[in-house]
Design an enzyme around this catalytic site. Structure first.
Site: not given
Ligand code: NAD
Length: 360
Positions: A223, A247, A251
């Site tokens: 986080d 993943d 991005d």
């Protein structure tokens, strides 16, 4: 040197950008006196049309035989409602599995010429240069038990996040080796304050790091990492993490660099007997049906994938640097495709490929 490369252009703009990537590969090989043996195979929608399956056995055999594979993109709108085994994207997962590539590398670099198209303020993104290493074959996406069962209020879904020591160790070693050729810093990302899985991850990373005393290691909770990527992207050199976190974070990393058409990726497996590393190289973008066949697609993600191939599969750092420098020169010259919003008339896909060759 001499090496065998399989190309899998795939569908849509995959065909156009791969053509330019191959042009650059041939050019750089000739300039540095290497011999490339190129073969082309079928993957994705085009393979379904010609053979009935997205990953024909001949393609799989050719990929195993090659020293490295350069892929374009797969996906055609006509297959959007097809069953999973008849979808072009199934070919992608199939070839990754066949090659046993266990780490996905995404270089994220802020090019000076594109700094204004980043969503971040210039001073934050300027100088960003990192590689995100995502574990690709383990974790939640493959763990069992999994599935949905029951019904009504008791209907439940389960996924399992599982890693073995060996899986964590090999991807950590890859990150450490990459860092050795860079700024010698590795950030491992986990959620060890909550997940046992991450506790093992952190423990193994710390143990492996003892073999790399020259590398500075730090740990971030996922986080906090998501925040740091936009607050201070320059602090990262090599970031290593498990499949699901990777993943998502890769991005997030992707948008730092501007257009999706710019981004290369590399998926790496084991070292072959001939000393080359098994590798599958592809731009991050898809087949972009909206601009396919119009000579408009940005080929720099595919060309950057050639640079990655030269460096990671064949250890040709000087050649890779020549390609990366040529891409930067082309960006600075403004001869770029429409997605990068050039001041004058946008260049075509082919013109960008030619310009990169001229700049090498
Ligand atoms: P996409 O990446 O193909 O396109 C998203 C948007 O970005 C589009 O507007 C497109 O025009 C633009 N774009 C993408 N690459 C570009 C480039 N090189 N130059 C200029 N503009 C570019 O994603 P999508 O539209 O979500 O998916 C289209 C098809 O591609 C789908 O079938 C999807 O499943 C497939 N796909 C394949 C891969 C892959 O092969 N690795 C990855 C993502 C999506």
């Amino acid at each position: 040197m001499e090496f065998k490369v399989l190309t899998l252009p795939g569908d849509g703009i995959g065909i156009e950008v791969t053509r330019e990537a191959v042009r650059v590969l041939n050019h750089v090989a000739a300039k540095f006196k290497h011999k490339v043996h190129l073969t082309e195979g079928l993957l994705g929608g085009v393979a379904i049309h010609k053979t009935g399956t997205p990953l024909p056995p001949e393609t799989e055999a050719a990929a195993l035989e090659a020293d490295a594979t350069l892929m374009g993109a797969v996906g055609l709108p006509e297959f959007d409602n097809a069953p999973p085994e008849k979808r072009p994207e199934r070919g992608l997962l199939g070839i990754r599995k066949a090659l046993g590539v266990f780490a996905n590398l995404r270089p994220v670099r802020a090019y000076a010429a594109l700094i204004d198209s980043s969503p971040l303020k210039n001073h934050l993104v300027e100088g960003t240069d990192m590689i995100i290493v995502r574990e690709l074959t383990g974790g939640m996406y493959y763990g069992t038990p999994r599935g949905i069962s029951g019904s009504g209020p008791e209907e439940r879904a389960i996924n399992t996040m599982v890693y073995t020591r060996a899986e964590i160790e090999r991807v950590t070693r890859m990150a450490m080796e990459l860092a050795r050729n860079r700024r010698k810093k590795v950030t491992s990302v986990d959620k060890s304050n909550v997940l046992e899985n991450s506790q093992l991850w952190r423990k193994v990373v710390v143990e492996v790091a003892k073999d790399y005393p020259d590398i500075e290691l730090d740990h971030l909770l996922v986080d906090n990492c998501a925040m740091q990527l936009v607050l201070a992207p320059k602090r990262f050199d090599v970031l290593v993490t498990e499949n699901l976190f990777g993943d998502i974070l890769s991005d997030e990393g992707a948008v730092l660099a501007g257009s999706i058409g710019m981004l290369p990726s590399a998926s790496i497996g084991a070292k072959k007997d001939n000393g080359y590393w098994v590798g599958l190289y592809e731009p991050v973008h898809g087949s972009a049906p909206d601009i396919a066949g119009q000579n408009k697609a940005n080929p720099l993600g595919a060309i950057g994938s050639v640079a990655a191939m030269l460096e990671y599969s064949f250890g040709l750092k000087e050649e890779a640097a020549a390609v990366n420098k040529a891409m930067e020169d082309v960006l600075n010259s403004g001869r770029v495709t429409g997605d990068l919003k050039p001041k004058g008339t946008p260049a075509t896909t082919q013109q960008v490929g030619q310009a990169v060759c001229e700049a090498i």
